[in-house]
Design a protein around this motif. Structure first.
Motif, short mmCIF file in Angstrom:
data_model
loop_
_atom_site.label_atom_id
_atom_site.label_comp_id
_atom_site.label_asym_id
_atom_site.label_seq_id
_atom_site.Cartn_x
_atom_site.Cartn_y
_atom_site.Cartn_z
N ALA A 93 1.01 -0.59 -0.03
CA ALA A 93 0.15 -0.07 -0.06
C ALA A 93 0.90 1.58 -0.23
N LEU A 94 0.76 2.55 -1.05
CA LEU A 94 1.19 4.08 -0.69
C LEU A 94 0.40 4.40 0.38
N VAL A 95 1.18 4.79 1.20
CA VAL A 95 1.11 5.78 2.48
C VAL A 95 1.40 6.90 2.14
N VAL A 110 -12.35 12.99 -0.43
CA VAL A 110 -12.65 12.51 -1.12
C VAL A 110 -13.30 11.43 -0.01
N GLU A 111 -14.00 10.88 -0.93
CA GLU A 111 -15.43 9.66 0.27
C GLU A 111 -14.16 8.16 0.11
N GLU A 112 -13.62 7.96 1.50
CA GLU A 112 -13.40 5.97 1.56
C GLU A 112 -14.14 5.73 0.13
N GLY A 113 -13.40 4.32 -0.09
CA GLY A 113 -13.10 3.49 -0.79
C GLY A 113 -14.14 3.93 -1.97
N THR A 114 -13.74 5.33 -2.65
CA THR A 114 -13.50 5.94 -3.77
C THR A 114 -12.02 5.29 -4.69
N GLN A 115 -12.37 4.66 -6.03
CA GLN A 115 -11.50 4.19 -6.90
C GLN A 115 -11.11 5.88 -7.70
N ALA A 116 -9.90 5.95 -6.88
CA ALA A 116 -8.53 7.20 -7.54
C ALA A 116 -7.90 6.46 -8.53
N LYS A 117 -7.79 7.52 -9.53
CA LYS A 117 -6.80 7.70 -10.67
C LYS A 117 -5.67 8.31 -10.45
N ALA A 118 -4.73 8.07 -10.77
CA ALA A 118 -3.68 8.65 -10.76
C ALA A 118 -3.74 10.53 -11.27
N GLY A 119 -3.49 11.60 -10.27
CA GLY A 119 -3.52 12.96 -10.50
C GLY A 119 -4.44 13.38 -9.92
N ASP A 120 -6.20 12.50 -9.50
CA ASP A 120 -7.04 13.14 -8.60
C ASP A 120 -6.53 13.30 -7.68
N VAL A 121 -7.31 14.68 -7.32
CA VAL A 121 -7.32 14.83 -6.14
C VAL A 121 -7.88 14.49 -5.07
N ALA A 325 -3.44 11.86 -5.99
CA ALA A 325 -2.83 10.38 -5.78
C ALA A 325 -2.20 10.33 -7.14
N PRO A 326 -1.00 9.52 -6.66
CA PRO A 326 0.13 9.25 -7.33
C PRO A 326 -0.06 7.77 -8.14
N VAL A 327 -0.56 6.65 -7.70
CA VAL A 327 -1.59 6.04 -7.99
C VAL A 327 -2.25 6.02 -8.87
N ASP A 328 -3.15 4.61 -9.26
CA ASP A 328 -4.58 4.36 -9.56
C ASP A 328 -5.12 3.36 -7.79
N GLY A 329 -5.63 3.89 -7.51
CA GLY A 329 -5.76 3.02 -6.03
C GLY A 329 -7.20 2.79 -5.41
N MET A 330 -7.78 2.10 -4.47
CA MET A 330 -9.20 2.33 -3.42
C MET A 330 -9.23 3.25 -2.16
N VAL A 331 -9.35 4.82 -2.28
CA VAL A 331 -9.17 5.10 -1.43
C VAL A 331 -9.39 4.49 0.27
N VAL A 332 -8.30 4.47 0.78
CA VAL A 332 -8.61 4.34 1.92
C VAL A 332 -8.11 4.40 3.28
N TYR A 333 -8.62 5.39 4.60
CA TYR A 333 -7.99 6.62 5.39
C TYR A 333 -7.47 5.70 6.23
N ALA A 334 -6.51 6.62 6.96
CA ALA A 334 -5.39 6.18 8.30
C ALA A 334 -6.29 5.63 9.33
N SER A 335 -6.61 6.34 9.35
CA SER A 335 -7.54 6.51 10.95
C SER A 335 -8.85 5.65 10.80
N SER A 336 -8.81 4.70 9.81
CA SER A 336 -9.65 3.39 9.24
C SER A 336 -8.92 2.17 10.33
N THR A 337 -7.36 2.08 9.60
CA THR A 337 -6.73 0.67 10.21
C THR A 337 -5.85 1.16 11.14
N GLN A 338 -6.19 2.20 12.32
CA GLN A 338 -5.41 2.40 13.13
C GLN A 338 -6.17 2.23 14.43
#
Length: 519
Positions: A93-95, A110-121, A325-338
């Motif tokens: 995972a890219l932190v 951005v809403e958590e779970g969104t499939q972000a594309k590289a360059g998306d805010v 977003a530097p790469v494509d991926g699903m948005v996961v908040y860090a606070s949701s995993t800690q």
């Protein structure tokens, strides 16, 4: 991935973060009968022990008639495991961290779970303070640039003035040296004046000699009456004038040799030394002024560079307030995993975030891992490579398999700060490839299998007492229960592995007499 088909007898490790209510209840539903049955057995055992009234060191007690007070030694599969809770994370995972200095406010998220594309805010942070500082800093940069230009021009002027002053002082020195040589040289002014004085003396002496000869002839002619007395007086006067002229010429030569030469030589020598000193002084002053001007220019240059760097830093900070977003991926908040003990750590719009705080994780691969924590009391049981069973509320009733891939060397610093008496170690479990349906950030329950025996003898842990540090059980023998020393392995808080001293089908007392146990 497989369906859970039975009950695993495990020990539940103390957790730094309790599982969710749904997770806790889902686990309790699977062996709800076990605590109730054990509680009933303990109550019966305590009642029997109270009735028997055994002494602390008896080797046997009367045998209770109730079957509920006994456990038949069994041989079968036995699993010793450590149970803990954690969360599912992406293995790769890219932190994304907050790189803005200080504390800033989240404006858009951005809403958590969104499939972000590289360059998306992904996040927009408040940059208003940086915008104001940038305007002020631009003014400072312009002022610093103007001061640098002035210092550079001043240095050029100082260098040109130094060159002109040194050239002038050098010419003055050369002229003084020429004047000195002009007067003292063999063909110089002094020698010419000396020869002029000597010539004057020679001419005066010749005139005196001529005047003497004429005066002598005039006397003879006056005696013989050829000239008058007045003519004789005129010749005598001319003779006296010639004598005075010789004396004056000789005196001029003496003054030239004794006084004029010394005075003029001293004056020219002094002038030469003064010009030499003036040249040295001019060079030193020019060097000093030039150094001052160079230092000032260097200071202005450094000031300009510093102010320019500050401006560039502010511009960079403003740019960092927009996190993409530097790469494509699903948005996961860090606070949701800690684990978090403060609401301010939650990533929401309007929340303040600090520098280097983890904000978002972007899973870059489909492979997942589980991050759990191991209590220090169970740490010696866990090692890298052990098999792990993972359950999650996302997919109820499905077990995912994995293995322990990493165990932290030091306790978790955050939990140690929250509760100094609780020492837990971060543990990473790499899940097998078949993880369809799992989501990063979801809670999970991990059962780390530390031992597994296909054929093992086991008895309930409450059936074993320690007498002088030796494990002892009470085995049914006719109408009595006799104490017997045994050897045991590890337990899972429900059953304990018996390695020696018991046979299959023997019956042991579930609740030995209260006085039968030692430390």
């Amino acid at each position: 991935m497989k369906r859970d088909s039975g009950v695993s007898m495990t020990s539940t490790e103390p957790l730094d973060r309790p599982p969710t209510r749904a997770t806790r209840y889902a686990g309790l539903r699977r062996w709800w009968w076990l605590p109730a049955g054990l509680l009933a057995l303990v109550v019966v055992g305590v009642a029997i022990a109270a009735v028997s009234g055994g002494s602390p060191d008896i080797a046997s007690v009367s045998s209770p008639d109730s079957d509920a007070a006994w456990f038949t030694v069994e041989r079968g599969p036995l699993t010793i495991s450590v149970v803990t809770a954690g969360s599912i994370q992406s293995l790769d995972a890219l932190v994304i961290k907050n790189e803005v200095e200080g504390r800033t406010t989240v404006l858009k998220l951005v809403e958590e779970g969104t499939q972000a594309k590289a360059g998306d805010v992904l996040i927009e942070l408040d940059s208003s303070q940086f915008d104001d500082d940038r305007i002020e800093q631009e003014i400072r940069v312009q002022n610093a640039h103007a001061a640098l230009v002035q210092a550079t021009q001043k240095l050029a002027v100082v260098r040109e003035e130094a060159k002109v002053d040194i050239d002038a002082a050098t010419v003055d020195l050369e002229l003084a040296r020429l004047d000195f040589e002009k007067y003292t040289a063999d063909q110089g002014e002094y020698r010419q004046e000396l020869r002029r004085a000597e010539t004057k003396i020679t001419i005066a002496e010749a005139r005196l000699e001529r005047a003497e000869d004429k005066l002598e002839w005039s006397r003879k002619l006056e005696t013989e009456g050829y000239i008058t007395g007045s003519q004789l007086k005129a010749d005598a006067l001319a003779h006296q004038e010639a004598q005075v002229e010789v004396e004056l010429a000789r005196n001029d030569k003496r003054l030239l040799e004794q006084f004029t030469l010394k005075r003029q030589t001293a004056a020219l020598t002094s002038a030469l030394r003064q010009k030499e000193f003036a040249l040295t002084k001019t060079r030193h002053l020019a060097k000093s002024k030039q150094v001052d001007a160079e230092v000032e220019e260097r200071a202005r240059l450094l000031t300009h560079q510093r102010e320019k760097q500050r401006l560039e830093k502010l511009v960079t900070q403003i740019a960092k307030c927009t996190i993409k977003a530097p790469v494509d991926g699903m948005v996961v908040y860090a606070s949701s995993t800690q684990s978090s003990f403060r609401d301010m750590d939650l990533l929401i719009e309007g929340a303040e975030v600090r520098q280097h705080q983890e904000l978002i994780r972007l899973p870059t691969a489909g492979k997942l891992q589980a991050d759990v924590k191991i209590h220090e009391s169970m740490l010696n049981r866990v090692r890298v490579g052990l098999a792990v069973r993972i359950e999650t509320d996302v997919i109820s009733g499905v077990v995912f398999n994995g293995r322990v891939s990493k165990i932290a060397t030091l306790p978790d610093a955050q939990n140690r700060w929250l509760n100094p008496d609780l020492k837990v170690y971060n543990c990473t479990i790499e899940l097998d490839a078949d993880t369809e349906g799992l989501r990063p950030g979801s809670s999970c329950r991990a059962e780390i299998v530390t031992e597994h025996h296909e054929e093992a003898l086991f008895v309930p842990v409450q059936a074993v007492r320690r007498v002088d540090g030796v494990p002892v059980v009470y085995v049914r023998s006719g109408s009595a229960a006799r104490a017997r020393q045994i050897e045991v392995g590890r337990n899972n808080s429900v059953m304990i592995h018996v390695t020696k001293g018991l046979e299959e089908a023997e019956r042991v007392l579930l609740s030995p007499p209260m006085g039968a146990g030692g430390k």
